[in-house]
Design a protein around this motif. Sequence first.
Motif, PDB file in Angstrom:
ATOM      1  N   SER A 100      -5.521   6.362  -2.209  1.00 40.54           N
ATOM      2  CA  SER A 100      -4.966   5.272  -1.825  1.00 40.54           C
ATOM      3  C   SER A 100      -4.616   4.007  -2.862  1.00 40.54           C
ATOM      4  O   SER A 100      -5.989   4.555  -3.081  1.00 40.54           O
ATOM      5  CB  SER A 100      -5.515   4.458  -0.504  1.00 40.54           C
ATOM      6  OG  SER A 100      -5.838   5.300   0.404  1.00 40.54           O
TER       7      SER A 100
ATOM      8  N   LYS B 118      -4.786   6.028   3.971  1.00 40.95           N
ATOM      9  CA  LYS B 118      -4.302   5.065   4.826  1.00 40.95           C
ATOM     10  C   LYS B 118      -5.716   4.272   4.502  1.00 40.95           C
ATOM     11  O   LYS B 118      -6.541   3.439   5.612  1.00 40.95           O
ATOM     12  CB  LYS B 118      -4.663   5.750   5.533  1.00 40.95           C
ATOM     13  CG  LYS B 118      -3.530   6.708   6.430  1.00 40.95           C
ATOM     14  CD  LYS B 118      -2.103   5.176   5.841  1.00 40.95           C
ATOM     15  CE  LYS B 118      -0.954   6.577   6.339  1.00 40.95           C
ATOM     16  NZ  LYS B 118       1.151   5.321   6.313  1.00 40.95           N
TER      17      LYS B 118
ATOM     18  N   GLN C  41       0.937  -1.261  -0.302  1.00 44.12           N
ATOM     19  CA  GLN C  41       0.422  -0.198   0.117  1.00 44.12           C
ATOM     20  C   GLN C  41       0.829   1.408  -0.187  1.00 44.12           C
ATOM     21  O   GLN C  41       1.982   1.346   0.415  1.00 44.12           O
ATOM     22  CB  GLN C  41      -0.908  -0.123   1.293  1.00 44.12           C
ATOM     23  CG  GLN C  41      -2.072   1.417   0.999  1.00 44.12           C
ATOM     24  CD  GLN C  41      -3.095   0.969   2.436  1.00 44.12           C
ATOM     25  OE1 GLN C  41      -3.236   0.181   2.762  1.00 44.12           O
ATOM     26  NE2 GLN C  41      -3.686   1.916   2.494  1.00 44.12           N
TER      27      GLN C  41
ATOM     28  N   THR D  86      -7.539  11.285   4.813  1.00 41.27           N
ATOM     29  CA  THR D  86      -6.525  10.915   3.917  1.00 41.27           C
ATOM     30  C   THR D  86      -6.104  10.800   2.465  1.00 41.27           C
ATOM     31  O   THR D  86      -7.833  10.674   1.932  1.00 41.27           O
ATOM     32  CB  THR D  86      -6.381   8.697   4.108  1.00 41.27           C
ATOM     33  OG1 THR D  86      -5.055   8.838   4.268  1.00 41.27           O
ATOM     34  CG2 THR D  86      -7.477   8.998   3.422  1.00 41.27           C
TER      35      THR D  86
END
Length: 455
Positions: free
Chosen positions: A68, A47, A43, A65
């Motif tokens: 991702s 998040k 990743q 966040t």
Amino acid sequence: MKKQRFPLTILILLVTLTLANAQKSKDGWENLFNGKDLTGWKQLNGKAKYEVKDGAIVGTSVTDTPNSFLTTEKDYGDFIFECDVKVDNKLNSGIQIRSLSTPEYQNGRVHGYQVEIDPSDRAYSAGLYDEARRGWLYPLDLNPEAKKAFKKDAWNKYRIEAIGSSIRTFLNGVPVAHVIDDMTPSGFICLQVHAIGSKDLEGTQVSWKNVRIKTTDLKPSPAANIRIVNLIPNSLNDAEKAQGYALLYDGKTADQWRSYGGTDFPSKRWNYADGTITISKSDGSETGNDIVTKKLYGPAFEFEFDFKLTEGANSGVKYFVDQKFNSGGKSGIGCEYQVLDDEKHPDAKLGKNGNRTIASFYDVIPADRPKNAVKKIGEWNQGRIVVQKDGTVQHFLNGYKVVEYVRGSQQFKDFVAESKFKGFEGFGLSQQGNLLLQDHGDNVSFRSLKVKEIK
């Protein structure tokens, strides 16, 4: 010595596995997801939560966040990639291909080609976006029929063919996008969970399954009659040639162009060096030194062109330029795709309802475009003019359709009657005309000039 004997069930299992491996080797497909855990993936950036549920990779959005990315640990160059996708109707997502993350580029931000997952009413699914770099490369304004391919609240099959400089996407068997580009020849693949802007979107999910890739013996799908976006300057690939496109400038010679009112390419201020046709800024003593194609085009055609503005510059691309309107001046009269620095040139605020802004039908119909449709000054924009057999005309700017009208319709006549062209009887209605690049006294460059005649 006593021979070891295997139970029959074990022998059958070994034979089955051997046959399965042989089949995998035969067809060349490799599973990127084992259906059990995230082995082979890592990743990056945001998040969001990634986990395996019921044989699928599930990405769950969280607040506060950035985007991702669940990323393959391995890079891929040429490949065919397939997977099934199901997404919450409120969540945007995507599949990154040939993507990168380096410390020197925005502190490791993932960037590169993204195949869109878009359940919204915009319906851009399987369009091609350049994440954290150039923005939209293939919005689905270029292929509106493909907007119907995505199925909400269901699994959707994505197929991506990245072979050489050609990137093609398919959604549920429907050809969606075709881009020719050589900026990034290889990189990782990743599954995106988009950042969310509000708390009520937290917990929305996107899922992937049947994730597989093929890297050898690649055979592209049959050619599809969809628009092709070629980002390699002054070039035509085989697919464009098959569709009937021809170059009007090869980056070296300008023998298909002449001065308006003359027979040769202008000797002053225009040049065609270094892969561009460029008009230099005038000192005020000479303007109106337009150039036109030696050939006439119409009644139906497509004309593509890249253009680059300098600060405060004004120019235009005209079509259906009709010699009957020539009153001895140096500038041809025809329908004009406006080329302008809207921020710095005063002409953008003149006319009516913004009909003199970039990509508008100059002084006739304003362009309706999203804010991010225009590139920064000094960057290349891609323009396209489409004239269909039924008289429908469309202006595109960087893939977005921004103008549409029908030549000869009452609406067209009404618009012209309120423009500076109201005194030119039959304006815009010629069956054929020259294509024209305008000298408005400013420094503007053109390249990748290509035309397709529609028979």
